[in-house]
Design an enzyme around this catalytic site. Structure first.
Site, mmCIF file in Angstrom:
data_model
loop_
_atom_site.group_PDB
_atom_site.id
_atom_site.type_symbol
_atom_site.label_atom_id
_atom_site.label_comp_id
_atom_site.label_asym_id
_atom_site.label_seq_id
_atom_site.Cartn_x
_atom_site.Cartn_y
_atom_site.Cartn_z
ATOM 1 N N HIS A 188 0.952 -0.897 -0.170
ATOM 2 C CA HIS A 188 -0.174 -0.101 -0.048
ATOM 3 C C HIS A 188 0.956 0.985 -0.087
ATOM 4 O O HIS A 188 0.110 2.383 -0.873
ATOM 5 C CB HIS A 188 -1.551 0.109 1.077
ATOM 6 N N GLU A 429 -11.908 -10.117 -5.052
ATOM 7 C CA GLU A 429 -10.730 -10.487 -4.631
ATOM 8 C C GLU A 429 -9.966 -11.206 -4.142
ATOM 9 O O GLU A 429 -9.295 -12.092 -3.455
ATOM 10 C CB GLU A 429 -10.351 -8.521 -3.441
ATOM 11 N N ASP A 453 -5.141 -7.860 -4.532
ATOM 12 C CA ASP A 453 -5.307 -9.583 -3.657
ATOM 13 C C ASP A 453 -5.806 -10.350 -4.495
ATOM 14 O O ASP A 453 -5.618 -11.808 -4.366
ATOM 15 C CB ASP A 453 -6.829 -9.541 -2.803
ATOM 16 N N CYS A 500 -9.999 -2.535 -10.313
ATOM 17 C CA CYS A 500 -10.327 -0.985 -9.525
ATOM 18 C C CYS A 500 -8.476 -1.201 -8.293
ATOM 19 O O CYS A 500 -7.422 -0.495 -7.824
ATOM 20 C CB CYS A 500 -10.956 -0.201 -8.208
HETATM 21 C C1 PEP Z 1 -6.871 -4.564 -4.755
HETATM 22 O O1 PEP Z 1 -6.789 -6.082 -3.303
HETATM 23 O O2 PEP Z 1 -7.089 -4.867 -5.476
HETATM 24 C C2 PEP Z 1 -7.791 -3.084 -3.921
HETATM 25 C C3 PEP Z 1 -7.796 -2.327 -5.482
HETATM 26 O O3 PEP Z 1 -7.806 -3.026 -2.488
HETATM 27 P P1 PEP Z 1 -6.161 -3.181 -1.999
HETATM 28 O O4 PEP Z 1 -5.260 -2.266 -2.602
HETATM 29 O O5 PEP Z 1 -6.963 -2.111 -0.604
HETATM 30 O O6 PEP Z 1 -5.845 -3.711 -0.941
HETATM 31 MG MG MG Z 2 -7.815 -5.389 -2.201
#
Ligand code: PEP
Ligand code: MG
Length: 542
Positions: A188, A429, A453, A500
């Site tokens: 992140h 995910e 994920d 996303c």
């Molecule tokens: C993902 O897992 O692709 C997602 C958009 O959520 P995060 O990256 O915050 O886990």
């Molecule tokens: Mg995620």
């Protein structure tokens, strides 16, 4: 000049002073003090300085994100005036003839433990605040600064590694680039760098020598090279590269205001991902047509305690209002795994990515979930909010979520609090969610595929583990087939499906996604115009 290198996770060229970020793991030494009066004066000076810093922070946060979020800095100022706290420090310095740093650290420990032992959850939460103000005092006293405001100008931050909760504490307009010795491309922190549109280099072989603090550094986010004390030639070369980068950005300006439509006339929802209300300016600047993922957990990470319903309401309302009728999809908190905060008191787990996180916390601790849902529904009246839920694996979970949502709506109705009936979606995910996406599609209004994920869980590759970077393959046929399956199941049920995760911004796959029928792509704001260009150059019928 010294040259270091690492792997790039986001491009761009940054030139500025280096700031070595060190975690506060330094043991505080106990020293015998002869002149207690002088030590007391040193402490008082530090306290004045801390109050000054907190005042500045209050004003800044007030202006950026409103009073509710700024309040905490006012509380901290008050705590620095608290007589019990101050008496304890003064008493220790005088009676034990010890240095101020040690007296503050001891008092901090005693007070924090006392708060933690209380029954009242609010008082328990004060423990983190005592630790925070004490840490600020110790940093000022010891002359070491972990706080970027002491630099007074934008800096390149270098660190061993950065947790999301550490990254969010940096003032965004003071951050030129991020360099870490560790770190993974899919973490992140890397995602935040992309959202902030700053170069980021991980796995860098830079030494974190405090003597480097304040030296001029250049980060080439394209190659992963870092130049410390650059020579004239390198500096000129890099300035030219930076200028070229700016020019490219300016060329993309031509795509502002244009439609997100393919050559054969297919309309695509081009949305952006954000972490907090301050990112909306970036979304608008890059002309994304909505927000496809607001990672609401960052409101929690930026807080020393559970953000109140009111503070959350203000944050969601601000985003909804600033987006002026454009879609704002807010994901309910996805705490856990790499995104942890002390006040959640999450136990240490062997497999946190597969552990107690995200929707699992919300279903097990519905009071936390309901506070957020109430704030979201209250904010729904101020714009085009939609809500989506992370880490879903089954229809049963979605039904439980919907039941809690209904309870919250009934509560609001009974209190005559106005709200809109917003669209509800789930993130896809987990491989399980993919496999039951035909059933899930009958329960919700949209799907948003979280490829970060989904890649981790499908390939059994920990996205945080830098050693596995080469094995983390979101282009894997298995992932692409899953995306197709999700899109087909969504369309069969008459709902839309988007992406996303970071893969949505991978321009080498834009044509593939659009041909698959993906309806929405939500990317970091800085990628929006590049993606618009790619969409407009794609012919899905060819
Ligand atoms: C993902 O897992 O692709 C997602 C958009 O959520 P995060 O990256 O915050 O886990
Ligand atoms: Mg995620």
């Amino acid at each position: 000049m010294e040259k270091f290198s690492g792997s790039s996770v986001f491009g761009g060229v940054a030139i500025g002073k280096l700031f070595i970020f060190q975690k506060n793991e330094n043991k505080i030494e106990r020293r015998h003090i002869e002149d207690v009066e002088q030590e007391t004066a040193r402490f008082e000076e530090a306290r004045e300085k801390a109050i000054g810093q907190l005042k500045e922070l209050y004003d800044k946060v007030f202006e950026d994100v409103g009073e509710a979020n700024a309040m905490i800095f006012e509380v901290h100022q008050m705590m620095l005036e608290d007589m019990d706290y101050l008496d304890s420090i003064h008493y220790m310095m005088k009676e034990q003839q010890i240095n101020a740093e040690f007296a503050v650290a001891q008092t901090s420990d005693n007070f924090a433990r006392m708060f933690e032992a209380m029954d009242d959850a609010y008082m328990q939460g004060r423990a983190a605040d005592v630790r925070d103000i004490s840490e600020r005092l110790i940093q000022i006293l010891s002359g070491a600064s972990n706080r970027m405001e002491s630099f007074g100008e934008p800096v390149v931050v270098a660190a061993e590694d950065l947790a999301p909760s550490e990254t969010v504490q940096f003032e965004k307009d003071k951050l030129l680039a991020i360099v870490t010795r560790e770190g993974s491309a899919n973490s992140h922190t890397a995602i935040l760098a992309r959202t902030m549109d700053i170069p980021a280099v991980i796995q860098a072989d830079i030494r974190l020598d405090p003597a480097y603090n304040g030296k001029l550094v250049i980060v080439d986010g394209f190659t992963g090279d870092i130049y410390l004390d650059p020579d004239e030639g390198t500096r000129k070369l890099m300035e030219a590269k930076q200028a070229q980068c700016m020019e490219e950005k300016e060329l993309l300006e031509a795509f502002k205001g244009k439609e997100d439509v393919t050559l054969d006339g297919k309309q695509i929802k081009l949305y952006a991902n954000i972490a907090n209300p301050g990112d909306v300016a970036n979304v608008l600047r890059n002309d994304a047509k909505g927000i496809g993922l607001f990672r609401s957990e960052f409101l929690y990470l930026e807080s020393n305690d559970f953000p109140t319903e009111e503070a959350q309401f203000q944050a969601y309302r601000t985003v909804a209002e600033n987006m002026a009728g454009k879609k704002v999809i807010i994901r309910t908190l996805d705490i856990g795994a790499d995104k942890t905060v002390d006040y959640f008191k999450l136990a240490k787990e062997d497999n946190p990515a597969m552990g107690y996180r995200a929707i699992r916390i919300c279903l097990k601790q519905p009071e936390i979930f309901k506070t957020q849902l109430r704030a979201l529904y209250r904010a729904s009246n101020y714009g085009e909010i939609a809500i989506m839920f992370p880490m879903v694996t089954s229809v049963e979970e979605v039904r439980q979520i919907k039941q809690i949502v209904d309870e919250v709506k009934k509560e609001l109705e009974s209190l005559s609090i106005p709200f809109k009936d917003v669209e509800l979606g789930v993130m896809i995910e987990t491989p399980a969610a993919v496999m039951v996406s035909d059933d899930l599609a009958k329960e919700v209004d949209f799907f948003s595929i979280g490829t970060n994920d989904l890649t981790q869980y499908t390939l059994a590759v920990d996205r945080q583990n830098a050693k596995l970077n080469d094995f983390y393959q979101p282009h894997h046929k298995g992932i692409l087939r899953m995306i197709q399956m999700v899109v087909d199941n969504a369309h069969a049920a008459g709902i839309w499906a988007g992406i996303c995760g970071e893969l949505g911004a991978d321009l080498s796959l834009t044509e593939t996604f659009l041909k698959m029928g993906v309806d929405e792509l939500s990317v970091s704001p800085s990628m929006a115009l590049r993606l618009r260009k790619a969409i407009r150059e794609t012919d899905t019928a060819s």
